[in-house]
Design a protein around this motif. Structure first.
Motif, PDB file in Angstrom:
ATOM      1  N   ILE A   1       2.360 -16.584  -7.639  1.00  0.00           N
ATOM      2  CA  ILE A   1       1.106 -16.419  -6.879  1.00  0.00           C
ATOM      3  C   ILE A   1       0.031 -17.300  -7.500  1.00  0.00           C
ATOM      4  CG2 ILE A   1      -0.749 -14.771  -6.312  1.00  0.00           C
ATOM      5  CD1 ILE A   1       1.408 -12.606  -6.171  1.00  0.00           C
TER       6      ILE A   1
ATOM      7  N   GLN B   1      -4.903 -12.414   3.342  1.00  0.00           N
ATOM      8  CA  GLN B   1      -3.445 -12.257   3.243  1.00  0.00           C
ATOM      9  C   GLN B   1      -3.000 -10.912   3.809  1.00  0.00           C
ATOM     10  OE1 GLN B   1      -2.388 -12.795  -0.875  1.00  0.00           O
ATOM     11  NE2 GLN B   1      -3.004 -14.927  -0.869  1.00  0.00           N
TER      12      GLN B   1
ATOM     13  N   GLY C   1      -4.419  -9.490   6.277  1.00  0.00           N
ATOM     14  CA  GLY C   1      -4.536  -9.592   7.732  1.00  0.00           C
ATOM     15  C   GLY C   1      -3.465 -10.466   8.336  1.00  0.00           C
ATOM     16  N   ASN C   2      -3.028 -11.504   7.605  1.00  0.00           N
ATOM     17  CA  ASN C   2      -2.117 -12.460   8.253  1.00  0.00           C
ATOM     18  C   ASN C   2      -0.649 -12.235   7.911  1.00  0.00           C
ATOM     19  OD1 ASN C   2      -1.601 -13.597   5.740  1.00  0.00           O
ATOM     20  ND2 ASN C   2      -2.859 -15.390   6.072  1.00  0.00           N
ATOM     21  N   GLY C   3      -0.348 -11.181   7.178  1.00  0.00           N
ATOM     22  CA  GLY C   3       1.058 -10.837   6.955  1.00  0.00           C
ATOM     23  C   GLY C   3       1.656 -11.338   5.651  1.00  0.00           C
ATOM     24  N   VAL C   4       0.933 -12.261   4.952  1.00  0.00           N
ATOM     25  CA  VAL C   4       1.472 -12.766   3.678  1.00  0.00           C
ATOM     26  C   VAL C   4       1.626 -11.601   2.689  1.00  0.00           C
ATOM     27  CG1 VAL C   4       0.943 -14.198   1.657  1.00  0.00           C
ATOM     28  CG2 VAL C   4       0.611 -15.117   3.948  1.00  0.00           C
TER      29      VAL C   4
ATOM     30  N   ASP D   1       2.115  -8.437   3.390  1.00  0.00           N
ATOM     31  CA  ASP D   1       3.264  -7.597   3.778  1.00  0.00           C
ATOM     32  C   ASP D   1       4.568  -8.235   3.326  1.00  0.00           C
ATOM     33  OD1 ASP D   1       1.603  -5.801   4.908  1.00  0.00           O
ATOM     34  OD2 ASP D   1       1.949  -6.417   6.977  1.00  0.00           O
ATOM     35  N   ARG D   2       4.630  -9.547   3.463  1.00  0.00           N
ATOM     36  CA  ARG D   2       5.845 -10.248   3.038  1.00  0.00           C
ATOM     37  C   ARG D   2       6.084 -10.030   1.551  1.00  0.00           C
ATOM     38  NH1 ARG D   2       6.101 -15.653   6.552  1.00  0.00           N
ATOM     39  NH2 ARG D   2       7.907 -14.935   7.732  1.00  0.00           N
ATOM     40  N   MET D   3       4.995 -10.056   0.780  1.00  0.00           N
ATOM     41  CA  MET D   3       5.145  -9.879  -0.663  1.00  0.00           C
ATOM     42  C   MET D   3       5.521  -8.427  -0.983  1.00  0.00           C
ATOM     43  SD  MET D   3       2.446 -12.429  -2.493  1.00  0.00           S
ATOM     44  CE  MET D   3       0.942 -12.115  -1.639  1.00  0.00           C
ATOM     45  N   ILE D   4       4.936  -7.480  -0.209  1.00  0.00           N
ATOM     46  CA  ILE D   4       5.273  -6.069  -0.453  1.00  0.00           C
ATOM     47  C   ILE D   4       6.768  -5.832  -0.228  1.00  0.00           C
ATOM     48  CG2 ILE D   4       5.026  -3.734   0.540  1.00  0.00           C
ATOM     49  CD1 ILE D   4       2.069  -4.313   0.873  1.00  0.00           C
ATOM     50  N   LEU D   5       7.314  -6.520   0.788  1.00  0.00           N
ATOM     51  CA  LEU D   5       8.731  -6.321   1.085  1.00  0.00           C
ATOM     52  C   LEU D   5       9.651  -7.095   0.139  1.00  0.00           C
ATOM     53  CD1 LEU D   5       8.739  -6.297   4.986  1.00  0.00           C
ATOM     54  CD2 LEU D   5       8.975  -4.379   3.424  1.00  0.00           C
ATOM     55  N   SER D   6       9.069  -7.831  -0.790  1.00  0.00           N
ATOM     56  CA  SER D   6       9.876  -8.563  -1.771  1.00  0.00           C
ATOM     57  C   SER D   6      10.001  -7.704  -3.035  1.00  0.00           C
ATOM     58  CB  SER D   6       9.186  -9.886  -2.104  1.00  0.00           C
ATOM     59  OG  SER D   6       8.097  -9.639  -2.965  1.00  0.00           O
ATOM     60  N   PRO D   7      10.796  -8.161  -4.001  1.00  0.00           N
ATOM     61  CA  PRO D   7      10.911  -7.372  -5.242  1.00  0.00           C
ATOM     62  C   PRO D   7       9.624  -7.357  -6.086  1.00  0.00           C
ATOM     63  CG  PRO D   7      12.772  -8.861  -4.984  1.00  0.00           C
ATOM     64  CD  PRO D   7      11.774  -9.256  -3.957  1.00  0.00           C
ATOM     65  N   LEU D   8       8.598  -8.112  -5.686  1.00  0.00           N
ATOM     66  CA  LEU D   8       7.333  -8.114  -6.447  1.00  0.00           C
ATOM     67  C   LEU D   8       6.707  -6.725  -6.446  1.00  0.00           C
ATOM     68  CD1 LEU D   8       5.012 -11.128  -5.517  1.00  0.00           C
ATOM     69  CD2 LEU D   8       6.001 -10.613  -7.727  1.00  0.00           C
TER      70      LEU D   8
ATOM     71  N   ILE E   1      -2.935  -0.535   6.321  1.00  0.00           N
ATOM     72  CA  ILE E   1      -1.844   0.264   6.936  1.00  0.00           C
ATOM     73  C   ILE E   1      -0.506  -0.347   6.549  1.00  0.00           C
ATOM     74  CG2 ILE E   1      -3.147   1.132   8.872  1.00  0.00           C
ATOM     75  CD1 ILE E   1      -1.622  -1.081  10.525  1.00  0.00           C
TER      76      ILE E   1
ATOM     77  N   GLU F   1       1.645 -12.633  13.039  1.00  0.00           N
ATOM     78  CA  GLU F   1       0.721 -13.681  12.587  1.00  0.00           C
ATOM     79  C   GLU F   1       1.505 -14.727  11.792  1.00  0.00           C
ATOM     80  OE1 GLU F   1       0.527 -10.514  11.539  1.00  0.00           O
ATOM     81  OE2 GLU F   1      -0.929  -9.725  12.978  1.00  0.00           O
TER      82      GLU F   1
ATOM     83  N   ALA G   1       2.235 -15.930   8.690  1.00  0.00           N
ATOM     84  CA  ALA G   1       2.065 -15.428   7.321  1.00  0.00           C
ATOM     85  C   ALA G   1       2.503 -16.485   6.315  1.00  0.00           C
ATOM     86  CB  ALA G   1       2.867 -14.152   7.150  1.00  0.00           C
TER      87      ALA G   1
ATOM     88  N   PHE H   1       7.667 -20.907  -2.742  1.00  0.00           N
ATOM     89  CA  PHE H   1       6.870 -19.759  -3.195  1.00  0.00           C
ATOM     90  C   PHE H   1       7.557 -18.447  -2.794  1.00  0.00           C
ATOM     91  CE2 PHE H   1       3.843 -16.462  -1.906  1.00  0.00           C
ATOM     92  CZ  PHE H   1       3.349 -16.126  -3.153  1.00  0.00           C
TER      93      PHE H   1
ATOM     94  N   TYR I   1      11.525 -13.772  -4.394  1.00  0.00           N
ATOM     95  CA  TYR I   1      12.793 -13.045  -4.228  1.00  0.00           C
ATOM     96  C   TYR I   1      13.759 -13.350  -5.366  1.00  0.00           C
ATOM     97  CZ  TYR I   1      11.814 -10.983   0.270  1.00  0.00           C
ATOM     98  OH  TYR I   1      11.281 -10.208   1.267  1.00  0.00           O
TER      99      TYR I   1
END
Lengths: 370, 310
Positions: free
Chosen positions: A4, A200, A202-205, A207-214, A370, B82, B84, B97, B102
């Motif tokens: 990040i 981030q 708002g645009n889904g980045v 969420d993408r990170m939440i769904l990763s192992p981070l 959310i 969106e 992302a 990135f 992952y």
């Protein structure tokens, strides 16, 4: 976390505009309004024979770091004082001087002291020459040169310090401007580096990170370390410019200043998280930031000394303002030479504010997302 | 494999999803169809463990993932509605990135990035900054990023919104290929019924937070087995003509658009001659009048009384 930080750093190198803008504005505002770099000399009109201008006294007046002695005819000098364009003037004579005082301020005494010192030095040099008159020409020249060299390179130096009572208020316009504008403009830089967390989300980045192992903590830390880095980099650039390009020495306290600035940057990163957590959209953020930062600067003493603020209400408000404690710690260190025990109070408050703002801000952000 | 059981999500006074049940089997492409605001995004947010439901359960391989979502998160890829992505980074930098978070690194990361870029047709533009991409290219990269860690389940939330038909076809073909070649399970949400019809084995239809129909395409279309859909096309309409149709006892539902009126009527009822007569009397210049093949759009109209894109 490292990923990040590196991604944010790459984005920074691609678009450094905001950083450069606020760094540049800090430096330019300080140079213009703070009078740093020789713009702040007080002009003192002087008058005297032409011979005085080119000899010892004229040369000594030229060397003054504080006053800009401006040669005028006696009548013009008096007219300048009468019109209030200068606080005082000096009419120089071969064996003495006459002060013309328009406004009886503390500067008058200091001008007189400066001029008196020059005359004392002149008399000392003449006395030495008189004593050496018995020697031959060559030896006299050698001794005079040795005297000059001794004056320029003394065996030991004397530093003048002024004693102040605990209630005394010291104001150094240049220092105040550097501190004030740096603390003020870094708020913008840091807030605009915290804002991407909001976008981030708002645009889904995010969420993408939440769904990763981070882990979520790593996501926050990676972003916030970057915000601290960019804000602190701005502070370093500003102080190094004034120290090494403009030649401002900060009374030898630059390392201490940078330490205080690190604590202040942490508090502002936390404040930025808090602001980001309470606004609903970017438009609100853009509207709230200038209102908040300018208010903070006004009641925190960034634009003018907080000592001149009289309103009890504003002074109470200033107690919850990180900028107040940043200025207090910096002034305490550089102007008042306060010991570390005294500086610990504003520094501790800044750390406490940082922890509270960070905790509340992240909590609110997490509740809303959310 | 993955199921929603009696799930409800409330935001203050609004119930975004109400008592929804849904099942996705391994290797399926499941469509979630509904108009904007139907609750599709909230449903898939709960299904992918991003949002905790107010009540109900989400199970992955028969285990609840509400409190412990890690097992699902490892094998799920999400394509948000969106874009992302980091707009200041290049396509390749974005890929790297998201690959790194992952746990991919070194040669493996580079190989994966090359493979996915090839898959989404962006190899030639890998060094370009994302903000200079067209909408379609951004969408493709948005999908590519979700594929880097070889997810078993790909959740796609309206991935074709706002792009040109060519990019849209490319994306649909990519999804189909992923499913066929890698047996990837896909949950595809859209309000374009033709996309869902083209891609999906099974379909769930949502409206106003409720699941109103589910099944295979044919099963859903069977809902209209007792009715016919009639399409009337004309250059313009006459208010009286519309009113007469609305009041007609054989017309169960109707949807009016600028140049087409769709009527749902009971099967075996012949009202063609009546419509033609009405049009002539009321000066409506008819262009065509025919019975339509049943589409999902018609089913939606039948179930809700509204068109899917209203």
């Amino acid at each position: 976390m490292k990923g990040i930080f590196l991604a944010r750093l790459t984005s920074f190198f691609r678009s450094p505009g905001t950083f450069l803008l606020f760094t540049g504005m800090s430096i330019v505002f300080t140079l213009i309004l703070g009078g740093v770099g020789g713009y702040d000399k007080i002009t003192v009109p002087v008058s005297g024979d032409e011979s005085l201008q080119t000899e010892f006294i004229g040369e000594a007046l030229e060397e003054s770091d504080v006053y800009n002695f401006k040669w005028q005819e006696v009548e013009d000098l008096k007219e300048t004082i009468r019109r209030g364009n200068a606080e005082a003037g000096v009419i120089l004579k071969e064996n003495g001087y006459e002060m013309i005082v328009g406004i009886d301020s503390s500067n008058v005494q200091m001008i007189e002291q400066t001029v008196a010192d020059i005359y004392v030095n002149k008399i000392q040099e003449e006395n030495i020459s008189e004593l050496l008159r018995t020697e031959n020409e060559e030896e006299r020249e050698e001794l005079l040169m040795a005297y000059q060299e001794a004056k320029e390179n003394p065996v030991f130096g004397i530093t003048n310090r002024t004693f102040h009572s605990s209630d005394a208020f010291i104001f150094d316009r240049s220092l105040h401007s550097i501190f004030g504008f740096t603390l003020f403009f870094v708020i913008y830089t840091i807030c605009y580096t915290v804002l991407p967390i909001f976008t981030q989300k708002g645009n889904g980045v995010w969420d993408r990170m939440i769904l990763s192992p981070l882990k979520k903590s790593e996501m926050y830390i990676g972003n916030l370390i970057y915000s601290f880095f960019e804000g602190y980099l701005q502070i370093l650039v500003i102080f190094f410019v004034f120290r090494y390009l403009v030649g401002f020495d900060f009374n030898g306290e630059l390392p201490g200043i940078l330490l205080i600035m690190a604590v202040y940057s942490f508090a502002i990163v936390s404040l930025a998280i808090f602001i980001t957590s309470v606004v609903k959209n970017i438009q609100q953020f853009n509207a709230a930031l200038p209102i908040l930062s300018v208010s903070m600067a006004m009641i925190g003493g960034a634009f003018w000394p907080i000592e001149i603020v009289q309103s009890e209400f504003l002074l109470t408000l200033s107690k919850i303002n990180p900028l107040t404690y940043g200025m207090e710690a910096l002034n305490g260190l550089v102007l008042y030479n306060q010991p570390i025990q005294e500086l610990l109070k504003p520094i501790s408050i800044l750390i406490l504010m940082g922890v509270i703002f960070m905790g509340v801000g992240i909590h609110l952000m997490e509740r809303r997302h959310i | 494999m993955l199921e929603l059981i009696d799930i409800t999500k409330k935001f203050k006074q609004t119930e975004a999803v109400k008592n929804m049940n849904m099942y996705i089997g391994r290797g399926e492409i499941v469509g979630l169809l509904g108009p904007n605001g139907a609750g599709k995004s909230t449903a898939i947010s709960m299904l992918s463990s991003l949002v905790e439901p107010t009540s109900g359960d989400v199970k992955f391989q028969n285990k609840s993932i509400i409190k412990n979502p890690q097992s699902l998160r490892k094998i799920i890829g999400i394509v948000p509605q969106e874009i992302a992505l980091y707009e200041d980074l290049s396509a390749e930098e974005n890929m790297k990135f998201f690959g790194r978070i992952y746990g991919l690194k070194g040669q493996k990361l580079q190989e994966k990035v090359n493979e996915v870029l090839e898959h989404i047709g962006l190899t030639e533009r890998r060094k370009d900054i994302v903000k200079k991409f067209s909408g379609g290219m951004k969408r493709r990269l948005n999908i590519g990023v979700a594929m880097l860690h070889d997810p078993e389940i790909l959740v796609m939330d309206e991935p074709t919104v706002g792009i040109d038909p060519q990019s849209r076809n490319y994306i649909l073909q990519t999804v189909k290929r992923l499913n066929e070649e890698r047996q990837m399970t896909v949950l595809y949400t859209s309000h374009y019924m033709e996309e869902v019809e083209y891609l999906c084995d099974r379909i769930y239809i949502m409206d106003k937070g409720n699941l109103i129909a589910s099944g295979t395409k044919d099963e859903i279309k069977q809902i209209l087995s007792l009715e016919n859909t009639i399409s009337i096309k004309a250059d313009y309409w006459n208010e009286d003509f519309i009113e007469k149709l609305r009041e007609h006892p054989q017309v169960n539902r109707m949807n009016i658009e600028e140049k087409e009126i769709v009527l749902v009527v009971s099967k075996n009822v012949n009202i063609f001659s009546e419509i033609a007569h009405l049009a002539e009397v009321m000066n409506v210049p008819l262009r065509s009048l025919d019975v339509k093949k049943v589409t999902l759009e018609d089913v939606f109209l039948h179930l809700t009384g509204r068109a899917l894109r209203d």
